[in-house]
Design a protein around this motif. Structure first.
Motif, PDB file in Angstrom:
ATOM      1  N   GLY A 155      -0.670  24.736  16.571  1.00 60.00           N
ATOM      2  CA  GLY A 155      -1.427  23.560  16.140  1.00 60.00           C
ATOM      3  C   GLY A 155      -0.924  23.014  14.817  1.00 60.00           C
ATOM      4  N   TYR A 156      -1.159  21.727  14.577  1.00 62.68           N
ATOM      5  CA  TYR A 156      -0.775  21.074  13.325  1.00 62.68           C
ATOM      6  C   TYR A 156      -1.890  20.127  12.889  1.00 62.68           C
ATOM      7  CZ  TYR A 156       3.982  22.621  14.386  1.00 62.68           C
ATOM      8  OH  TYR A 156       5.094  23.383  14.680  1.00 62.68           O
ATOM      9  N   VAL A 157      -2.034  19.974  11.586  1.00 64.36           N
ATOM     10  CA  VAL A 157      -2.978  19.019  11.012  1.00 64.36           C
ATOM     11  C   VAL A 157      -2.237  18.223   9.938  1.00 64.36           C
ATOM     12  CG1 VAL A 157      -5.170  18.671   9.841  1.00 64.36           C
ATOM     13  CG2 VAL A 157      -4.886  20.617  11.363  1.00 64.36           C
ATOM     14  N   THR A 158      -2.295  16.896  10.033  1.00 64.28           N
ATOM     15  CA  THR A 158      -1.745  16.021   8.999  1.00 64.28           C
ATOM     16  C   THR A 158      -2.893  15.291   8.340  1.00 64.28           C
ATOM     17  OG1 THR A 158       0.357  15.694  10.149  1.00 64.28           O
ATOM     18  CG2 THR A 158      -0.245  14.064   8.502  1.00 64.28           C
ATOM     19  N   ILE A 159      -2.976  15.381   7.015  1.00 66.47           N
ATOM     20  CA  ILE A 159      -4.016  14.675   6.272  1.00 66.47           C
ATOM     21  C   ILE A 159      -3.361  13.543   5.486  1.00 66.47           C
ATOM     22  CG2 ILE A 159      -5.549  16.659   6.129  1.00 66.47           C
ATOM     23  CD1 ILE A 159      -4.509  17.234   3.355  1.00 66.47           C
ATOM     24  N   SER A 160      -4.113  12.461   5.280  1.00 66.92           N
ATOM     25  CA  SER A 160      -3.575  11.269   4.625  1.00 66.92           C
ATOM     26  C   SER A 160      -4.524  10.817   3.531  1.00 66.92           C
ATOM     27  CB  SER A 160      -3.369  10.138   5.637  1.00 66.92           C
ATOM     28  OG  SER A 160      -2.544  10.556   6.712  1.00 66.92           O
TER      29      SER A 160
ATOM     30  N   GLN B  35       3.735  22.861   5.575  1.00 65.78           N
ATOM     31  CA  GLN B  35       5.145  22.660   5.898  1.00 65.78           C
ATOM     32  C   GLN B  35       5.882  21.974   4.742  1.00 65.78           C
ATOM     33  OE1 GLN B  35       6.222  23.799   9.425  1.00 65.78           O
ATOM     34  NE2 GLN B  35       4.526  24.873   8.421  1.00 65.78           N
ATOM     35  N   ASP B  36       5.792  22.581   3.577  1.00 57.22           N
ATOM     36  CA  ASP B  36       6.393  22.003   2.381  1.00 57.22           C
ATOM     37  C   ASP B  36       7.914  22.098   2.429  1.00 57.22           C
ATOM     38  OD1 ASP B  36       3.884  21.428   1.480  1.00 57.22           O
ATOM     39  OD2 ASP B  36       3.724  23.201   0.187  1.00 57.22           O
ATOM     40  N   SER B  37       8.539  21.183   1.730  1.00 52.90           N
ATOM     41  CA  SER B  37       9.989  21.011   1.603  1.00 52.90           C
ATOM     42  C   SER B  37      10.580  20.175   2.730  1.00 52.90           C
ATOM     43  CB  SER B  37      10.756  22.346   1.493  1.00 52.90           C
ATOM     44  OG  SER B  37      10.890  22.985   2.750  1.00 52.90           O
ATOM     45  N   TYR B  38       9.826  19.941   3.799  1.00 49.57           N
ATOM     46  CA  TYR B  38      10.281  19.011   4.850  1.00 49.57           C
ATOM     47  C   TYR B  38       9.076  18.316   5.475  1.00 49.57           C
ATOM     48  CZ  TYR B  38       9.398  23.124   7.848  1.00 49.57           C
ATOM     49  OH  TYR B  38       8.831  24.221   8.468  1.00 49.57           O
ATOM     50  N   GLN B  39       8.228  17.753   4.617  1.00 45.30           N
ATOM     51  CA  GLN B  39       6.995  17.134   5.080  1.00 45.30           C
ATOM     52  C   GLN B  39       7.245  15.900   5.945  1.00 45.30           C
ATOM     53  OE1 GLN B  39       3.809  17.813   5.040  1.00 45.30           O
ATOM     54  NE2 GLN B  39       3.885  19.723   3.881  1.00 45.30           N
ATOM     55  N   ALA B  40       8.330  15.163   5.726  1.00 48.50           N
ATOM     56  CA  ALA B  40       8.600  13.980   6.546  1.00 48.50           C
ATOM     57  C   ALA B  40       8.801  14.371   8.002  1.00 48.50           C
ATOM     58  CB  ALA B  40       9.827  13.240   6.017  1.00 48.50           C
ATOM     59  N   ALA B  41       9.588  15.414   8.243  1.00 47.57           N
ATOM     60  CA  ALA B  41       9.793  15.885   9.619  1.00 47.57           C
ATOM     61  C   ALA B  41       8.512  16.484  10.176  1.00 47.57           C
ATOM     62  CB  ALA B  41      10.928  16.907   9.658  1.00 47.57           C
ATOM     63  N   ALA B  42       7.751  17.167   9.334  1.00 44.38           N
ATOM     64  CA  ALA B  42       6.507  17.791   9.797  1.00 44.38           C
ATOM     65  C   ALA B  42       5.481  16.755  10.231  1.00 44.38           C
ATOM     66  CB  ALA B  42       5.928  18.684   8.698  1.00 44.38           C
ATOM     67  N   SER B  43       5.511  15.558   9.634  1.00 48.03           N
ATOM     68  CA  SER B  43       4.573  14.514  10.046  1.00 48.03           C
ATOM     69  C   SER B  43       4.715  14.207  11.531  1.00 48.03           C
ATOM     70  CB  SER B  43       4.803  13.235   9.220  1.00 48.03           C
ATOM     71  OG  SER B  43       4.409  13.413   7.878  1.00 48.03           O
ATOM     72  N   GLY B  44       5.950  14.315  12.047  1.00 50.29           N
ATOM     73  CA  GLY B  44       6.186  14.024  13.458  1.00 50.29           C
ATOM     74  C   GLY B  44       5.510  14.988  14.406  1.00 50.29           C
TER      75      GLY B  44
ATOM     76  N   VAL C 232       0.853  -1.186   0.000  1.00 54.54           N
ATOM     77  CA  VAL C 232       0.000   0.000   0.000  1.00 54.54           C
ATOM     78  C   VAL C 232       0.891   1.239   0.000  1.00 54.54           C
ATOM     79  CG1 VAL C 232      -1.931  -1.098   1.178  1.00 54.54           C
ATOM     80  CG2 VAL C 232      -0.136  -0.009   2.517  1.00 54.54           C
ATOM     81  N   GLU C 233       0.319   2.340  -0.440  1.00 55.74           N
ATOM     82  CA  GLU C 233       1.035   3.613  -0.457  1.00 55.74           C
ATOM     83  C   GLU C 233       0.123   4.686   0.112  1.00 55.74           C
ATOM     84  OE1 GLU C 233       4.074   5.157  -3.634  1.00 55.74           O
ATOM     85  OE2 GLU C 233       2.092   5.930  -4.203  1.00 55.74           O
ATOM     86  N   TRP C 234       0.679   5.490   1.036  1.00 65.60           N
ATOM     87  CA  TRP C 234      -0.082   6.570   1.659  1.00 65.60           C
ATOM     88  C   TRP C 234       0.666   7.889   1.498  1.00 65.60           C
ATOM     89  CZ3 TRP C 234      -4.929   6.541   3.666  1.00 65.60           C
ATOM     90  CH2 TRP C 234      -5.538   5.301   3.880  1.00 65.60           C
ATOM     91  N   TRP C 235      -0.106   8.929   1.159  1.00 71.04           N
ATOM     92  CA  TRP C 235       0.434  10.265   0.959  1.00 71.04           C
ATOM     93  C   TRP C 235      -0.026  11.151   2.115  1.00 71.04           C
ATOM     94  CZ3 TRP C 235       2.593  12.187  -3.961  1.00 71.04           C
ATOM     95  CH2 TRP C 235       2.853  11.156  -4.857  1.00 71.04           C
ATOM     96  N   HIS C 236       0.931  11.825   2.759  1.00 69.70           N
ATOM     97  CA  HIS C 236       0.623  12.673   3.907  1.00 69.70           C
ATOM     98  C   HIS C 236       1.072  14.108   3.632  1.00 69.70           C
ATOM     99  CE1 HIS C 236       0.129   8.876   6.119  1.00 69.70           C
ATOM    100  NE2 HIS C 236       1.317   8.517   5.632  1.00 69.70           N
ATOM    101  N   ARG C 237       0.337  15.051   4.213  1.00 68.57           N
ATOM    102  CA  ARG C 237       0.723  16.461   4.130  1.00 68.57           C
ATOM    103  C   ARG C 237       0.336  17.155   5.429  1.00 68.57           C
ATOM    104  NH1 ARG C 237      -1.176  21.190  -0.154  1.00 68.57           N
ATOM    105  NH2 ARG C 237       0.776  22.386  -0.095  1.00 68.57           N
ATOM    106  N   THR C 238       1.225  17.987   5.949  1.00 70.56           N
ATOM    107  CA  THR C 238       1.034  18.621   7.253  1.00 70.56           C
ATOM    108  C   THR C 238       1.007  20.137   7.107  1.00 70.56           C
ATOM    109  OG1 THR C 238       2.163  16.787   8.362  1.00 70.56           O
ATOM    110  CG2 THR C 238       1.963  18.853   9.588  1.00 70.56           C
TER     111      THR C 238
END
Length: 553
Positions: free
Chosen positions: A475-480, A510-519, A368-374
């Motif tokens: 605050g932060y919101v991550t959508i998947s 939080q573009d350009s470092y979305q992997a860290a932003a997921s945390g 499976v593949e999931w796309w996340h954005r924070t």
């Protein structure tokens, strides 16, 4: 991360949020440090060059000031300087290979290291080094995270040492929430007061807690428990139509329904006060664990008194299961069978605006593949208006948002004395700026008035005897979503809901470092740093010192 100043309250139910983005600078307003530094550089540089070379120095200073004001002017898409920084950061990540992540494996790492040594040609060596850099122990969102205690059946105590930040310990509590079903206004009022009292009690200088994070995970309903109950309770003589009818009920109630899971993460910074308190419980790490047993029990009692429903302390495996589920939502959030606390990451790569995770579905074994954005939510993005404790309800249970998401708020607790002094300074600077504009004949475009009213409210709320303490929040919101197109649609739906229903004028993606932003939406306390205390507050803390050696506590 950027913080904004507000206050925790134990009585008021309706509060004004928004309008303030931080403490006022020496020159008035809440300008960024980058803008102030560049303006100072060009003004002073222009004056020096003018003395040495005449009018060209004045020209250099004026042009430099104009360009600085232009590139640091804030819009709903950030400043020109911030966008340039994002592009530069992304280019560096792609070049170094840190835009991808592979869980660390000793044998595979040795093979990649050998491949990097023998690689030929510029392109080949670059690709080999990228592959080597992608293999890391922790994903970017949990960089520097380990465990002080991770046994089965005991509270999981995470030990964090993020690069460039102060270390801290964190513990996660699962709660069922304050409100269930239809509740009266008085019940909601008491619940809000109880939560405010919990935060205020943890903000006093003698308490070791520094930050509190709330996480709400919104995911599709899982009927597995109901189906399990049916298998064990089904009457073998039941009519086939009745069995089929119950199956239809489960299918219809679960179709398109979303449920919420709530977590509270509490952080204990590793400060001299913490070390000193831990020595009373034993030497070294044994003292840490002894102190944390008392702290965890106290926090659990406090959360229970805050009317947060049933409170459970998660083990290290349970915390890791939640983090793995948030990366790969195909995994059940409580699935711990194959979890080890030291393996928190799932293979992934970044695009400029997305964190893309490649995993498997435990139920079927299929890939499976999931796309996340924070996105980040700041007070500067909020329309200043009275709000109740239910102002985020549309984001948490809104029917127009059918996608999986995590909503997290980080609250940095500030003792009342420091918060009161900061509010007083801000009010004085706001009043001075208002007088200056009035004397100069300039029209205030509501910016100074809005900031002044906010600082006045903070000063009133923090007056002696109220029991209120200070706080900074973000605050932060991550959508998947399952694909890039679905993520793009979810992003637009989220922006529309936030702007029309919540009064959030814009989201800071939080573009350009979305992997860290997921945390920032994982229950591990990432996403906020301590506010800058004043010089007087730092001196006061030094004068307070540590506890006496002979003291019991």
């Amino acid at each position: 991360m950027t913080q904004t100043q507000t206050q925790t309250q134990t009585r008021a139910i309706v509060r004004h949020l928004g309008g303030e983005s931080g403490h006022r600078s020496f020159f008035g307003g809440s300008h960024s440090k980058t803008r102030l530094a560049l303006l100072g550089l060009f003004i002073i540089g222009g004056m020096v060059i003018t003395v040495l070379a005449g009018w060209p120095g004045l020209l250099v200073g004026l042009v430099g000031v104009a360009v600085t004001l232009l590139v640091t002017a804030r819009t709903h898409r950030g400043t020109i300087a911030e966008r340039a920084r994002k592009r530069r950061r992304w280019k560096q990540r792609v070049s170094s290979g840190t835009d991808a992540f592979d869980p660390y494996d000793v044998g595979e790492f040795d093979q990649r290291e050998q491949a990097a040594r023998v690689a030929k040609g510029r392109e080949g060596k670059w690709a080999a080094l990228r592959a080597l850099a992608a293999m890391r122990a922790n994903p970017d969102g949990a960089d520097g995270m380990g465990w002080l205690q991770y046994g089965r059946g005991v509270a999981g105590i995470a030990w964090h040492a993020p690069v460039g930040e102060r270390g801290y310990l964190s513990v996660v509590f699962a709660v069922t929430g304050q409100l269930r079903g239809i509740e009266s206004t008085s019940v909601m009022s008491r619940a809000a007061e109880a939560w405010g009292a919990f935060l205020a009690s943890r903000a006093v200088p003698s308490v070791l807690v520094e930050d509190v994070q709330t996480v709400t995970r919104v995911l599709p309903a899982d009927t597995a428990l109901q189906e399990f109950w049916v298998l064990n309770s089904l009457d073998l003589s039941a009519p086939a139509d009745a069995i089929a009818s119950y199956e239809e009920v489960l299918r219809r109630t679960g179709d398109g329904a979303m449920v919420q899971r709530h977590f509270i993460t509490i952080k204990w910074p590793l400060t001299p006060a913490f070390y000193d308190a831990a020595r009373k419980y034993g030497e070294g790490r044994d003292g840490w664990r002894g102190l944390m047993r008392e702290e965890i029990a106290s926090a659990r009692r406090g959360l229970t008194e805050a009317r947060l429903g049933h409170v459970d302390v998660l083990s290290a495996r349970q915390v890791a299961a939640v983090v793995l589920h948030q990366q790969n939502p195909s995994r059940p959030i409580d699935y711990v069978a194959d979890v080890h606390p030291s393996r928190l990451g799932v293979a992934s790569h970044d695009e400029f605006s997305a964190h893309v995770v490649s995993g498997t579905d435990p139920a079927t074994g299929e890939a499976v593949e999931w796309w996340h954005r924070t996105a980040k939510i700041e007070a500067r993005a909020l329309a200043t208006a009275p709000r109740t404790q239910l102002w985020m309800l549309d984001l948490v249970i809104g029917r127009d948002l059918p996608f999986v998401r995590s909503v997290s708020f980080h609250i940095h607790l500030v003792p009342a004395g420091e918060a009161k002094a900061a509010a007083q300074r801000d009010l004085v600077r706001d009043q001075a700026e208002a007088i200056s504009k009035s004397e100069a004949g300039r029209v205030d475009l509501d910016e100074t008035g809005t900031a002044m009213s906010a600082s006045k409210r903070r000063r009133i709320d923090l007056r002696a005897g109220t029991g209120h303490q200070g706080a900074a929040w973000v605050g932060y919101v991550t959508i998947s979503a399952r694909s890039r197109d679905e993520l793009a649609r979810a992003s637009r739906q989220l922006e529309e809901t936030c702007s029309t229903g919540l009064g959030i004028e814009y989201l800071d993606w939080q573009d350009s470092y979305q992997a860290a932003a997921s945390g920032t939406t994982w229950p591990i306390g990432r996403g906020i740093s301590a506010t800058d205390t004043s010089f007087s507050a730092r001196v006061y803390r030094v004068l307070a010192g540590k506890s006496e050696k002979e003291a019991i506590s």
